[in-house]
Design an enzyme around this catalytic site. Structure first.
Site, PDB file in Angstrom:
ATOM      1  CB  CYS A  30      40.842  42.784  -9.347  1.00 32.51           C
ATOM      2  SG  CYS A  30      40.758  41.169  -8.535  1.00 32.51           S
ATOM      3  CE1 TYR A 168      48.506  39.925  -7.714  1.00 29.60           C
ATOM      4  CE2 TYR A 168      47.892  38.264  -9.329  1.00 29.60           C
ATOM      5  CZ  TYR A 168      47.731  39.520  -8.789  1.00 29.60           C
ATOM      6  OH  TYR A 168      46.813  40.380  -9.321  1.00 29.60           O
TER       7      TYR A 168
END
Length: 326
Positions: A30, A168
């Site tokens: 992450c 994203y």
């Protein structure tokens, strides 16, 4: 983001700064979690705030995917050895038994109660750099100097909107039109960064700041996963002379490369996003050893930590696999 309490020097939110009391739960894949580990390292808080690493592959529990602890990441029997839980969600529920929202990393957990304190990744790094000062190592850098805060905030807003979140928006675009718009904004942003970093060593000039900490994790993941997996393939990072050299400069700076785990990054992205990679086949490249090639950024002047010093190597329990030079 629901849990935004702060751990402060004065304990104003009910959570006072205290060595050994809190545990930072991350996943090494992450980028938002990566930022907190970088700042923890740069400030010398390795022995003050303990680190828990979840498995790169989330586990399906009761129909939902969860960040879980496994033997691979230092949790024999599938329970974190300090918190005694299998999934980070358990700490969310200890804080709020009625919580029914999503679970994200990083999460700062109060060890005595097992309660999640915060999953506010932006505030966590700022507080590590300010509220925890009495535990900072000698020579810790000032990543958020007061005279530069407005400019840092402006750069951070742009980097998040167009680049860090832009990958994203491109990767999970629901339509061709939304993808085309997102990928255009992303590469316009990268072009702006290329221009800026052609003229100076770091985003704010001669020294590393919070802005560099926030950009680096996106760059570290770009060619490995975003370029192919998220269809961000107008150009590779290695095709940007200044950005690629800047990224290598940071990677070779203590606190950055030694918190980056390329194997976890590839396995997570290719393994869990089954909507865009249903086969779960994991790409093997690119060779991470390229990150150790000379960058020559020192020719622009400056130094990563200004009047400060680099941190010591991370404790053995926190180390990631060493990249082998070409």
């Amino acid at each position: 983001m629901r849990f935004v309490d702060r751990v402060t020097a004065d304990g104003a939110d009910g959570w006072p700064v205290e060595a050994g009391r809190y545990r930072l739960v991350i996943n090494r894949a992450c980028p938002w979690a990566n930022r907190t580990v970088i700042v923890r390292r740069l400030m010398g808080l390795d022995e003050v705030i303990s680190l828990a690493v979840t498995d790169p592959i989330q586990e399906l529990i009761a129909g939902e995917v969860h960040w879980v602890f496994t033997a691979e990441t230092g949790s024999p029997g599938g329970l974190d050895p300090v918190l005694g839980v299998h999934a980070l969600r358990d700490s969310y529920l200890k804080r709020d038994p009625d919580y029914d929202g999503g679970v994200s990393v990083p999460g700062l957990v109060d060890v005595p109660s097992g309660h999640l304190v915060s999953n506010d990744y932006d505030q966590l790094t700022l507080d590590f750099g300010s509220e925890w000062k009495r535990f900072h190592r000698e020579g810790a850098p000032d990543l958020y100097p007061e005279r530069q805060r407005d400019e840092i905030d402006s750069v951070n807003e742009f980097v998040y909107r167009d680049v860090a979140n832009g990958v994203y928006r491109s990767g999970f675009a629901p339509s061709q039109a939304s993808y085309d718009r997102a990928v255009r904004i992303l590469f316009d942003g990268l072009d702006r960064l290329e221009d800026r970093l052609t003229r100076q060593r770091y985003l704010l000039g001669d020294h590393v700041t919070e802005a560099d900490v926030r950009l680096f994790p996106t760059l570290a993941r770009f060619d490995a996963v975003y370029h192919g997996h998220f269809k961000c393939n107008v150009r590779k990072l290695i095709e940007y002379p200044a950005l690629w050299a800047y990224a290598r400069d940071l990677f070779q700076t203590p606190g950055f490369g030694d918190t980056t785990h390329f194997d976890h990054i590839r396995r997570h992205y290719y393994g869990v996003h089954t909507a865009i990679n249903p086969t779960r086949v994991v790409a093997v490249g690119p060779d991470p050893a390229a990150w150790l090639t000379p960058h020559f950024r020192e020719q622009l002047g400056g130094s990563p930590f200004g009047d400060g010093t680099p941190p010591e190597p991370p404790p053995a329990i926190d180390r990631v696999p060493v990249v082998v030079p070409l």
